[in-house]
Design a protein around this motif. Structure first.
Motif, mmCIF file in Angstrom:
data_model
loop_
_atom_site.group_PDB
_atom_site.id
_atom_site.type_symbol
_atom_site.label_atom_id
_atom_site.label_comp_id
_atom_site.label_asym_id
_atom_site.label_seq_id
_atom_site.Cartn_x
_atom_site.Cartn_y
_atom_site.Cartn_z
ATOM 1 N N LYS A 59 0.839 -1.208 0.000
ATOM 2 C CA LYS A 59 0.000 0.000 0.000
ATOM 3 C C LYS A 59 0.870 1.253 0.000
ATOM 4 C CE LYS A 59 -3.704 2.220 2.648
ATOM 5 N NZ LYS A 59 -4.591 2.109 3.848
ATOM 6 N N LEU A 60 1.906 1.257 0.836
ATOM 7 C CA LEU A 60 2.798 2.421 0.908
ATOM 8 C C LEU A 60 3.655 2.556 -0.349
ATOM 9 C CD1 LEU A 60 3.884 2.162 4.643
ATOM 10 C CD2 LEU A 60 2.454 3.932 3.615
ATOM 11 N N ILE A 61 4.077 1.427 -0.911
ATOM 12 C CA ILE A 61 4.852 1.464 -2.152
ATOM 13 C C ILE A 61 4.026 2.100 -3.272
ATOM 14 C CG2 ILE A 61 5.842 0.019 -3.986
ATOM 15 C CD1 ILE A 61 6.679 -1.940 -1.677
ATOM 16 N N ARG A 62 2.768 1.688 -3.391
ATOM 17 C CA ARG A 62 1.911 2.246 -4.448
ATOM 18 C C ARG A 62 1.647 3.735 -4.211
ATOM 19 N NH1 ARG A 62 -0.539 -3.079 -3.961
ATOM 20 N NH2 ARG A 62 -0.151 -4.233 -5.903
ATOM 21 N N LYS A 63 1.524 4.104 -2.935
ATOM 22 C CA LYS A 63 1.336 5.520 -2.607
ATOM 23 C C LYS A 63 2.544 6.329 -3.068
ATOM 24 C CE LYS A 63 -0.614 9.007 -0.377
ATOM 25 N NZ LYS A 63 -1.917 9.584 -0.750
ATOM 26 N N ALA A 64 3.737 5.822 -2.787
ATOM 27 C CA ALA A 64 4.961 6.531 -3.180
ATOM 28 C C ALA A 64 5.113 6.572 -4.701
ATOM 29 C CB ALA A 64 6.173 5.868 -2.540
ATOM 30 N N ILE A 72 12.992 3.871 -3.747
ATOM 31 C CA ILE A 72 13.814 2.750 -3.290
ATOM 32 C C ILE A 72 13.022 1.970 -2.246
ATOM 33 C CG2 ILE A 72 15.851 2.111 -1.931
ATOM 34 C CD1 ILE A 72 17.371 4.367 -3.250
ATOM 35 N N VAL A 73 12.952 0.666 -2.414
ATOM 36 C CA VAL A 73 12.313 -0.217 -1.435
ATOM 37 C C VAL A 73 13.396 -1.108 -0.846
ATOM 38 C CG1 VAL A 73 10.610 -2.029 -1.058
ATOM 39 C CG2 VAL A 73 10.108 -0.162 -2.645
ATOM 40 N N THR A 74 13.495 -1.106 0.477
ATOM 41 C CA THR A 74 14.499 -1.906 1.178
ATOM 42 C C THR A 74 13.822 -2.659 2.324
ATOM 43 O OG1 THR A 74 16.716 -1.801 2.174
ATOM 44 C CG2 THR A 74 15.186 -0.024 2.750
ATOM 45 N N GLY A 75 14.587 -3.270 3.201
ATOM 46 C CA GLY A 75 14.015 -3.981 4.344
ATOM 47 C C GLY A 75 13.768 -5.454 4.065
ATOM 48 N N CYS A 76 13.012 -6.089 4.971
ATOM 49 C CA CYS A 76 12.898 -7.544 4.957
ATOM 50 C C CYS A 76 12.127 -8.095 3.766
ATOM 51 C CB CYS A 76 12.280 -8.021 6.269
ATOM 52 S SG CYS A 76 13.402 -7.861 7.681
ATOM 53 N N GLN A 77 11.023 -7.448 3.371
ATOM 54 C CA GLN A 77 10.302 -7.965 2.206
ATOM 55 C C GLN A 77 11.155 -7.827 0.954
ATOM 56 O OE1 GLN A 77 6.109 -7.654 -0.277
ATOM 57 N NE2 GLN A 77 6.284 -6.552 1.640
ATOM 58 N N ALA A 78 11.938 -6.753 0.879
ATOM 59 C CA ALA A 78 12.824 -6.558 -0.260
ATOM 60 C C ALA A 78 13.902 -7.635 -0.312
ATOM 61 C CB ALA A 78 13.464 -5.176 -0.189
ATOM 62 N N GLY A 84 8.486 -10.108 -6.136
ATOM 63 C CA GLY A 84 7.106 -9.689 -5.908
ATOM 64 C C GLY A 84 6.968 -8.176 -5.871
ATOM 65 N N ILE A 85 7.986 -7.496 -5.348
ATOM 66 C CA ILE A 85 7.958 -6.029 -5.315
ATOM 67 C C ILE A 85 8.181 -5.473 -6.717
ATOM 68 C CG2 ILE A 85 9.116 -3.973 -4.416
ATOM 69 C CD1 ILE A 85 9.721 -5.598 -1.883
ATOM 70 N N ARG A 86 9.102 -6.060 -7.448
ATOM 71 C CA ARG A 86 9.374 -5.573 -8.812
ATOM 72 C C ARG A 86 8.162 -5.732 -9.716
ATOM 73 N NH1 ARG A 86 14.540 -8.295 -7.810
ATOM 74 N NH2 ARG A 86 16.126 -6.678 -7.401
ATOM 75 N N GLU A 87 7.310 -6.730 -9.415
ATOM 76 C CA GLU A 87 6.106 -6.927 -10.222
ATOM 77 C C GLU A 87 5.132 -5.749 -10.098
ATOM 78 O OE1 GLU A 87 4.504 -10.622 -8.966
ATOM 79 O OE2 GLU A 87 6.032 -11.848 -9.993
ATOM 80 N N ILE A 88 5.237 -4.998 -8.998
ATOM 81 C CA ILE A 88 4.346 -3.845 -8.820
ATOM 82 C C ILE A 88 4.644 -2.789 -9.871
ATOM 83 C CG2 ILE A 88 3.651 -2.011 -7.226
ATOM 84 C CD1 ILE A 88 4.443 -3.862 -4.918
#
Length: 400
Positions: A59-64, A72-78, A84-88
């Protein structure tokens, strides 16, 4: 250049976001509030401990993404589910924390000097976990245990003290695995001038007698421990890969409560783990009910792809899991208020977290939220007599 950063998840994530923030500010960047438009760079520091955290991340990634700036997306899901994040969006830069200096073009400092927006500072002391609980994805995200050098931790603590902080919270993925033990770590930090040191969540099998003795005899160490139980059923604990049984946990809580009067002991409890039947939940509820606990954090089981438990049989109906969670949260609410009521009439040290005209709010060593009339500054430590329990906090009055 302007940046905005948002953080989901644990205290370690929040600490790492502060490192990123200081790196960019030292390089001359200007910080903007997330999720407002106007930044040139947005950073989302993700968590992946549950399905809910994954959804919040996205939700926050799409907002940004909607701001059309660099993201830039980092952290544990990254770290665990980068594809899965790159698919967004193809425009997202998925970057591990270790690779951030290259992506940002600035060095990330070894320690923090302040903690933006907080009256108490987190100090990360350790990374990684080797227990590999069957439900947990964190070892994949954070790797094997490794301890931060004590000298580096001390420099950070002294710097935070110089910046005006009077309480630090020691954080880590599994603090009890700190090289030399948590007690040795605390003894080292006690050589600093920091007047109040709090331990965040620590796994029960890593709690040494030396740590209990140190808490009992050293007033600068907060009378507060958070010990994840997860289940009161021996069968479920075994299936989870937890290296203790219910009787061990019961005895540990009893020893701590006897040695450290007025201590607040909190716990995590998971419901709906594969194979958890009514009898397993009854054992959990009755154990928690009998223990001298001050509060609970209750979580329904969340299937994490890549963990052993994701393929376990015996899936629990989500409606049943929600009902069990509701039951335990109600129990926790009662325990929270009962613990506060048990401290009414006692004088407690309170660190001021909010100051308003004519009154202030703060937190006791044993994790009771307090509100009292009077003048006190944020980060000041004052003595307060607790005089009334008010459903989740205590009212009090300043001593002297």
């Amino acid at each position: 250049m302007r940046f905005a950063i948002t953080t989901l998840g644990c205290k370690v994530n929040q600490y790492e976001s502060q490192l990123i923030r200081e790196a960019l500010l030292q390089a001359g960047f200007e910080e903007r509030e997330f999720p407002l438009p106007g930044a040139d760079l947005y950073i989302v520091n993700t968590c992946t401990v549950t399905h809910r955290s994954d959804a919040d991340d996205r939700k926050l990634i799409r907002k940004a993404l909607g701001f059309g700036a660099r993201l830039i997306v980092t952290g544990c899901q990254a770290s665990v589910y980068p594809e899965g994040i790159r698919e967004i969006s193809e425009g997202i830069e998925v970057v591990s924390f270790e690779d951030l200096p290259g992506a940002l073009g600035v060095p990330v400092p070894r320690h923090i000097t302040t903690f933006g927006g907080h009256s108490r500072a987190f100090v990360n002391v350790q990374q990684g976990c080797s227990n590999n609980c069957t439900f947990c994805i964190v070892p994949r995200a954070r790797g094997v245990p490794r301890s931060r050098p004590l000298e580096e931790i001390l420099r950070e603590v002294e710097c935070l003290y110089a910046s005006g902080f009077r309480e630090i919270i020691l954080t880590g993925i599994n603090i009890g695995l700190y090289k030399g033990g948590a007690a040795g770590l605390l003894k080292g930090i006690l050589t600093s001038p920091m007047p109040r040191i709090r331990i965040s969540s620590i796994e029960p099998w890593t709690v040494e007698d030396g740590l209990i003795d140190l808490m009992a005899g050293e007033p600068r160490i907060c009378r507060h421990l958070h010990l994840p139980l997860q289940s009161g059923s021996d069968a479920i604990l075994k299936s989870m890969g937890r290296p203790y049984r219910a009787a061990y946990f019961r005895d540990l809580v009893s020893r701590i409560a006897s040695a450290v009067p007025g201590v607040a002991i909190g716990s995590d409890v998971m419901v709906g783990f594969p194979g958890e039947g009514e009898e397993d939940f009854r054992q959990t509820f009755e154990l928690v009910e009998a223990l001298e606990l001050a509060y609970l954090h209750v979580f329904p089981y969340s299937k994490r792809p890549g963990t052993p438990a994701a393929s376990f049989p015996g899936e629990v109906d989500p409606r049943v899991a929600r009902a069990r969670a509701c039951s335990l949260r109600s129990l926790s609410h009662g325990k929270r208020n009962a613990f506060i009521a048990s401290r009414i009439g006692f004088e407690e040290e309170v660190i001021v977290t909010h100051s308003h005209k004519g009154f202030f709010r703060g937190l006791t060593s044993n994790y009771i939220k307090v509100e009292a009339p009077g003048a006190a500054e944020v980060n000041e430590i004052v003595r307060v007599v607790l005089h009334e329990e008010r459903d989740g906090y205590a009212s009090g009055r300043l001593c002297g």
